[in-house]
Design a protein around this motif. Sequence first.
Motif, PDB file in Angstrom:
ATOM      1  N   GLN A  68      60.819  49.206   5.589  1.00  0.00           N
ATOM      2  CA  GLN A  68      61.505  48.883   4.327  1.00  0.00           C
ATOM      3  C   GLN A  68      62.998  49.170   4.392  1.00  0.00           C
ATOM      4  O   GLN A  68      63.781  48.556   3.687  1.00  0.00           O
ATOM      5  N   LYS A  69      63.376  50.072   5.283  1.00  0.00           N
ATOM      6  CA  LYS A  69      64.787  50.493   5.313  1.00  0.00           C
ATOM      7  C   LYS A  69      65.647  49.609   6.199  1.00  0.00           C
ATOM      8  O   LYS A  69      66.846  49.484   5.961  1.00  0.00           O
ATOM      9  N   TYR A  70      65.051  49.078   7.265  1.00  0.00           N
ATOM     10  CA  TYR A  70      65.857  48.339   8.248  1.00  0.00           C
ATOM     11  C   TYR A  70      65.322  46.924   8.392  1.00  0.00           C
ATOM     12  O   TYR A  70      64.137  46.660   8.157  1.00  0.00           O
ATOM     13  N   SER A  71      66.205  46.062   8.853  1.00  0.00           N
ATOM     14  CA  SER A  71      65.825  44.676   9.072  1.00  0.00           C
ATOM     15  C   SER A  71      65.908  44.377  10.569  1.00  0.00           C
ATOM     16  O   SER A  71      66.943  44.622  11.196  1.00  0.00           O
ATOM     17  N   PHE A  72      64.822  43.898  11.150  1.00  0.00           N
ATOM     18  CA  PHE A  72      64.813  43.614  12.606  1.00  0.00           C
ATOM     19  C   PHE A  72      63.744  42.563  12.839  1.00  0.00           C
ATOM     20  O   PHE A  72      62.847  42.404  12.016  1.00  0.00           O
ATOM     21  N   ASP A  73      63.869  41.814  13.932  1.00  0.00           N
ATOM     22  CA  ASP A  73      62.730  40.935  14.209  1.00  0.00           C
ATOM     23  C   ASP A  73      62.143  41.112  15.601  1.00  0.00           C
ATOM     24  O   ASP A  73      61.346  40.291  16.058  1.00  0.00           O
ATOM     25  N   SER A  74      62.506  42.217  16.263  1.00  0.00           N
ATOM     26  CA  SER A  74      61.840  42.561  17.526  1.00  0.00           C
ATOM     27  C   SER A  74      61.500  44.051  17.524  1.00  0.00           C
ATOM     28  O   SER A  74      62.273  44.867  17.019  1.00  0.00           O
ATOM     29  N   VAL A  75      60.357  44.345  18.116  1.00  0.00           N
ATOM     30  CA  VAL A  75      59.931  45.742  18.263  1.00  0.00           C
ATOM     31  C   VAL A  75      59.594  45.984  19.737  1.00  0.00           C
ATOM     32  O   VAL A  75      58.930  45.151  20.364  1.00  0.00           O
ATOM     33  N   ILE A  76      60.066  47.099  20.271  1.00  0.00           N
ATOM     34  CA  ILE A  76      59.588  47.550  21.588  1.00  0.00           C
ATOM     35  C   ILE A  76      58.731  48.773  21.322  1.00  0.00           C
ATOM     36  O   ILE A  76      59.202  49.751  20.715  1.00  0.00           O
ATOM     37  N   HIS A  77      57.484  48.716  21.752  1.00  0.00           N
ATOM     38  CA  HIS A  77      56.545  49.777  21.399  1.00  0.00           C
ATOM     39  C   HIS A  77      56.258  50.691  22.595  1.00  0.00           C
ATOM     40  O   HIS A  77      55.450  50.377  23.460  1.00  0.00           O
ATOM     41  N   PHE A  78      56.931  51.854  22.593  1.00  0.00           N
ATOM     42  CA  PHE A  78      56.713  52.860  23.639  1.00  0.00           C
ATOM     43  C   PHE A  78      55.824  53.998  23.153  1.00  0.00           C
ATOM     44  O   PHE A  78      55.404  54.828  23.955  1.00  0.00           O
ATOM     45  N   ALA A  79      55.590  54.089  21.827  1.00  0.00           N
ATOM     46  CA  ALA A  79      55.008  55.297  21.241  1.00  0.00           C
ATOM     47  C   ALA A  79      53.546  55.487  21.646  1.00  0.00           C
ATOM     48  O   ALA A  79      52.646  54.853  21.088  1.00  0.00           O
ATOM     49  N   ALA A  80      53.342  56.337  22.638  1.00  0.00           N
ATOM     50  CA  ALA A  80      51.983  56.633  23.110  1.00  0.00           C
ATOM     51  C   ALA A  80      52.003  57.964  23.847  1.00  0.00           C
ATOM     52  O   ALA A  80      53.061  58.419  24.280  1.00  0.00           O
TER      53      ALA A  80
END
Length: 346
Positions: free
Chosen positions: A77-89
Amino acid sequence: MSSNKNKTVLVAGGAGYIGTHTTVELINAGYDVVIADNLSNSDISAVRGVEQIVGRPVPFAQVDCCDIEALRREVFQKYSFDSVIHFAAYKAVGESVSEPLKYFRNNLDSLLNVMRLMKEFYVQNLVFSSSATVYLQPEELPATEQTPRQRANSPYGLTKQMSEDIIQDTVAAVPFFKAIALRYFNPIGAHPSALIGELPKGVPANLVPFITQTAAGIRKELSVFGDDYDTPDGSCQRDYIDVVDLARAHVVAVDRMVEGRSKERYEIFNIGTGVPVSVLELVNLFEKVNGVPVPHKIVDRRPGDVEKIWASTELANKELGWRAERDLGDTLRSAWAWEKHVRGLQ
Ligand code: NAD
Ligand code: WQD
């Protein structure tokens, strides 16, 4: 959609080893970055290191990706983006064997939440951190992206296989989604500035942090796990990929999706050098380029280790226009410079 929006990337798990290096390369390439990380395996000082390198503040949200309400409120809700890199593991293979539920929950819930919110907020592009561990021991080498996956021998490896499958099926069902899974081989080294690098908690399970800590005198000696494998010198062979080269692969993966150049909406690429290096070769090269001894002894094989694996990098070369560039000696110099920086050594 504004071009500004196209240029912002959410880096989930961005305070970690690969996430910090990737954030630097994204910013160098002209992207804006928002980092979301719960700091479960990292420290806020890593984000400060990134900011020092790029010379400006990087928006950071301390949030657990398993908490969908917090992730929605503090990030989507706070930021606007259209790509995500998912490292969280979580990534400790041994721990995943003793605590499988912890790994299934964190690694799968965090991905599911990120994808749920991507769908809700119409965020189109996902890069996912997969691993060469999905291949186990291939029958033929080098491993190509077509090399059959074999059922993982650890819950950690299984989460990577399951995550790939979850992404594939979700992309198939959501017409605006595109995703790229990068199967990393063995990431090593640190940023040339020595301001960011790998910061394992406790006794390192991975080879290079163990080598640097041994060189620094924190560990008495390195145990080389086996010298009776069917390899040129009897020790295992891996494909060690420099972390900055690996970080650049994420940038070109985002570029490809943002610029509409994907051939399929879900694609997979190996990210390695294509060059096999044995444990003993790596130890010897580290000693040579850094002029520092690494006391080591041969011990029994480590259960679960694959004998040898390296990547075919053809597809990444051809489709992403990416190849590993950094010399292995320079990578090992950077690993040592980082260890010395962390320990306050000269
Ligand atoms: P890392 O532990 O340094 O980074 C992961 C980051 O994610 C950490 O900062 C951690 O605090 C954060 N995190 C974990 N769970 C979270 C959650 N639920 N919510 C928010 N943040 C969370 O690990 P890394 O080496 O940078 O690895 C990054 C990714 O690449 C991981 O998915 C890992 O499985 C994958 N990978 C790593 C290697 C490797 O050898 N390092 C190889 C192949 C794949
Ligand atoms: C490399 C080589 C060891 C430590 C692991 C995960 C994999 C991926 C990368 C995330 C092996 C030898 C090691 C030591 C040693 N992570 N070694 N003494 O096992 O290839 O892969 O990290 O996806 O999933 O399994 O990496 O760095 O542990 O080992 O002799 O103290 O070094 O036997 O041959 P590995 P590693």
